[in-house]
Design a protein around this motif. Sequence first.
Motif, PDB file in Angstrom:
ATOM      1  N   GLY A  63       0.687  -1.267  -0.051  1.00 45.80           N
ATOM      2  CA  GLY A  63      -0.181  -0.083   0.060  1.00 45.80           C
ATOM      3  C   GLY A  63       0.859   1.279   0.097  1.00 45.80           C
ATOM      4  N   LYS A  64       1.912   1.274  -0.716  1.00 50.46           N
ATOM      5  CA  LYS A  64       2.752   2.457  -0.893  1.00 50.46           C
ATOM      6  C   LYS A  64       2.598   3.338  -1.919  1.00 50.46           C
ATOM      7  CE  LYS A  64       6.519   0.588   1.860  1.00 50.46           C
ATOM      8  NZ  LYS A  64       6.375   1.828   2.913  1.00 50.46           N
ATOM      9  N   PRO A  65       2.722   4.556  -2.234  1.00 47.27           N
ATOM     10  CA  PRO A  65       2.616   5.413  -3.228  1.00 47.27           C
ATOM     11  C   PRO A  65       3.802   5.106  -4.296  1.00 47.27           C
ATOM     12  CG  PRO A  65       3.471   6.692  -1.619  1.00 47.27           C
ATOM     13  CD  PRO A  65       3.412   5.171  -0.956  1.00 47.27           C
ATOM     14  N   ASP A  66       3.501   5.267  -5.605  1.00 44.86           N
ATOM     15  CA  ASP A  66       4.300   4.903  -6.724  1.00 44.86           C
ATOM     16  C   ASP A  66       4.738   6.255  -6.835  1.00 44.86           C
ATOM     17  OD1 ASP A  66       5.774   4.698  -9.086  1.00 44.86           O
ATOM     18  OD2 ASP A  66       4.004   3.410 -10.086  1.00 44.86           O
ATOM     19  N   PRO A  67       6.578   6.323  -6.645  1.00 45.26           N
ATOM     20  CA  PRO A  67       7.265   7.240  -6.876  1.00 45.26           C
ATOM     21  C   PRO A  67       7.447   8.107  -8.058  1.00 45.26           C
ATOM     22  CG  PRO A  67       8.740   5.333  -6.652  1.00 45.26           C
ATOM     23  CD  PRO A  67       7.396   5.152  -6.420  1.00 45.26           C
ATOM     24  N   LEU A  68       6.962   7.016  -9.074  1.00 47.39           N
ATOM     25  CA  LEU A  68       6.614   7.748 -10.495  1.00 47.39           C
ATOM     26  C   LEU A  68       5.269   8.205 -10.911  1.00 47.39           C
ATOM     27  CD1 LEU A  68       8.632   5.275 -13.020  1.00 47.39           C
ATOM     28  CD2 LEU A  68       9.451   7.609 -11.873  1.00 47.39           C
ATOM     29  N   GLY A  69       4.308   7.698 -10.020  1.00 46.59           N
ATOM     30  CA  GLY A  69       3.029   8.059 -10.124  1.00 46.59           C
ATOM     31  C   GLY A  69       2.123   7.433 -11.622  1.00 46.59           C
ATOM     32  N   LEU A  70       2.594   6.199 -11.500  1.00 49.89           N
ATOM     33  CA  LEU A  70       2.016   5.500 -12.818  1.00 49.89           C
ATOM     34  C   LEU A  70       0.595   4.931 -12.288  1.00 49.89           C
ATOM     35  CD1 LEU A  70       5.124   3.356 -13.652  1.00 49.89           C
ATOM     36  CD2 LEU A  70       4.196   5.500 -15.081  1.00 49.89           C
ATOM     37  N   PRO A  71      -0.184   4.649 -13.234  1.00 51.18           N
ATOM     38  CA  PRO A  71      -1.550   3.973 -12.999  1.00 51.18           C
ATOM     39  C   PRO A  71      -1.418   2.792 -12.230  1.00 51.18           C
ATOM     40  CG  PRO A  71      -1.316   4.673 -15.233  1.00 51.18           C
ATOM     41  CD  PRO A  71       0.021   5.109 -14.664  1.00 51.18           C
ATOM     42  N   ALA A  72      -2.195   2.386 -11.563  1.00 52.22           N
ATOM     43  CA  ALA A  72      -2.282   1.267 -10.589  1.00 52.22           C
ATOM     44  C   ALA A  72      -2.025  -0.017 -11.205  1.00 52.22           C
ATOM     45  CB  ALA A  72      -3.405   1.267  -9.523  1.00 52.22           C
ATOM     46  N   ALA A  73      -2.614   0.028 -12.402  1.00 55.76           N
ATOM     47  CA  ALA A  73      -2.629  -0.902 -13.316  1.00 55.76           C
ATOM     48  C   ALA A  73      -1.242  -1.523 -13.690  1.00 55.76           C
ATOM     49  CB  ALA A  73      -3.190  -0.785 -14.792  1.00 55.76           C
ATOM     50  N   PHE A  74      -0.296  -0.916 -13.513  1.00 54.65           N
ATOM     51  CA  PHE A  74       1.188  -1.044 -13.556  1.00 54.65           C
ATOM     52  C   PHE A  74       1.659  -2.254 -12.703  1.00 54.65           C
ATOM     53  CE2 PHE A  74       1.508   2.154 -16.577  1.00 54.65           C
ATOM     54  CZ  PHE A  74       2.788   1.842 -17.549  1.00 54.65           C
ATOM     55  N   GLN A  75       0.842  -2.102 -11.292  1.00 56.62           N
ATOM     56  CA  GLN A  75       1.366  -2.971 -10.083  1.00 56.62           C
ATOM     57  C   GLN A  75       0.876  -4.451 -10.395  1.00 56.62           C
ATOM     58  OE1 GLN A  75      -0.493  -0.972  -6.763  1.00 56.62           O
ATOM     59  NE2 GLN A  75       1.084   1.048  -7.448  1.00 56.62           N
ATOM     60  N   PHE A  76      -0.033  -4.434 -11.349  1.00 62.17           N
ATOM     61  CA  PHE A  76      -0.747  -5.899 -11.554  1.00 62.17           C
ATOM     62  C   PHE A  76      -0.021  -6.544 -13.003  1.00 62.17           C
ATOM     63  CE2 PHE A  76      -3.741  -3.619  -8.893  1.00 62.17           C
ATOM     64  CZ  PHE A  76      -3.742  -4.537  -8.012  1.00 62.17           C
ATOM     65  N   ALA A  77       0.773  -5.718 -13.713  1.00 63.70           N
ATOM     66  CA  ALA A  77       1.233  -5.857 -15.020  1.00 63.70           C
ATOM     67  C   ALA A  77       2.137  -6.884 -15.137  1.00 63.70           C
ATOM     68  CB  ALA A  77       1.454  -4.608 -15.887  1.00 63.70           C
TER      69      ALA A  77
END
Lengths: 281, 319
Positions: free
Chosen positions: A239-253
């Motif tokens: 549950g951490k923020p993405d330093p690049l601010g990419l869409p959440a979909a990247f976390q499941f890709a």
Amino acid sequence: MAEYLGERESGVERLRWAVRSWQLTAAMWTRAAMAYRASFALMLVANVLITSLDFVVVVLMFQHTDRLGGWTLPELGLLYGTSAFALGTADLLVGSVDSLGERIRAGTLDVMLIRPAPALSQVCAERFSLRRLGRPAQATAVLAWSVSAVRVDWTWDRVLLLAALLVSGTVIFSALFIGGATLQFWWGEAKELQNSFTYGGATLLHYPPTVFAKELVAGVTFGLPLAFVNWLPLLHILGKPDPLGLPAAFQFASPLAAAGSVLVAGVAWRAGLRAYRGAGN
Amino acid sequence: MALIELEDVARTFTIRAKVGRLRRERREVRAVDGLSFTVQAGECVGYIGPNGAGKSTTIKMLTGILVPSAGRLRVAGVDPARERTRLARRIGVVFGQRTTLWWDLPLRDSYELARRIYRIPDARYRANLDRCVELLELGPLLDTPVRQLSLGQRMRGDLAAALLHDPQVLYLDEPTIGLDVVSKVRVREFLREINTGAGTTVLLTTHDLTDIEQLCGRVMVIDHGRMVYDGGLDGLHATGQSERTLVVDLAGPSAPIEVPGARVVKVDGARQWLAFPAEDSAAPIVAAVAAGYPLLDLSVREPAIEDVIARMYAKVPIG
């Protein structure tokens, strides 16, 4: 002629045969290693000890601080465990491909090419050794500790994502091993470059993305897909923020990134073998 | 039935050579240059030529390792470059300088792997292994790690490994290199049995012409990537413009003999050496010498095949 079995095979059968060829070759090397039992045992112990030091360094760092880039020790344990597990398993399965240049120079690649088995299976299984189990075994131990120590509510999506990232990460590192080794078809000294992708990349992933420059993080997201091995999926799990601010979909890709890596590595290998055999360029 | 067919096959390599400090020059080298030949099922063909003539390049194209730059090539009904693994089940390959056996494992284990990789049916595997073990006297060696075998023993082991899957064609790249006389004889006997007994087509490269004299009904000579001779061993002499030698012992030292059809190449006291074309009859020359000189004894020496071939290589213009 009917007596030659399996000449026209489907893609699935060819894949199965590639895996079977790998198993057969790896089994031979395992038996060969048993000819030197004492050396095998010593190397296995040395392997576990040396890789353990990796994480000891991280633990020592936390004697002076509670957090590194905003991540706690168990969270770093997750990074370390997943990265080391993926690299170690990939190394066990296909790591020998990095000696491709030596095979070419010694002419043993030719010997593999006259067998009715895929050359890639044979190169990957060359000098297969169970002592390389040391790294994944140690990584599993760190991972088990981290999973129990970290403050995470292990809901089904998190468990599933962890399993998926371990598989995808192994596949991504395998593709990096193979894709990197393929460069040796053209450039004999490419081994060092490939080692910096694989072993260097795995060390990078031991630490949280927040301690690195954004350009580097972007590079291993969109260039070499290292960020998909553990950084991105762990952002969701923890549950951490993405330093690049990419869409959440990247976390499941990660599975997609793994599939893409395999595709690229496969195409590269074919091109390399074609260049070696002299078809095309 | 033609088992090996080559039609105008060429293979070029690009070599990058450093010219000066920074400039690199790309140069094309034609290792094989317009090669055409056909080998029928059951033949045993010797393939010879000096180092760098293109022998190994040809063998690599015939096994599917290398793709030809031009021309058409078929082995056992298969295009080697396109269907390498399919071809692999139909051919056996022995590299004299490189073993396919597993260094640290007993010989038997390498055969067991071949059984699985080539998917040889059990009954056939056992029959073929038994036959190879008997002919090559491998029985006592089966449980010995390959690293402990002598070179001759290992070559015999490699021969068996190449034949377990009943290949239609057997390629041998210098099968007798480095072997002692006894091992060479044994390997040749085995190859003769495989070729005439089992009917396996054999193509072998060698630098030892005894291999060819004892095994091959046909010899192909390649130089600078081109075929310079293809035919029987006896025909080589005519093509190579070889000469026979008449050694004459006279009653005493004399001036060089002068007879039509022969010339003196050496004089040593009462003994003289006369050379004449290999295809000519010796009889008229002997008669002429006997008529004009005090002849005590004579003998005729056949040309050495090495000399014939050396002369053949020398004839081909370089470039």
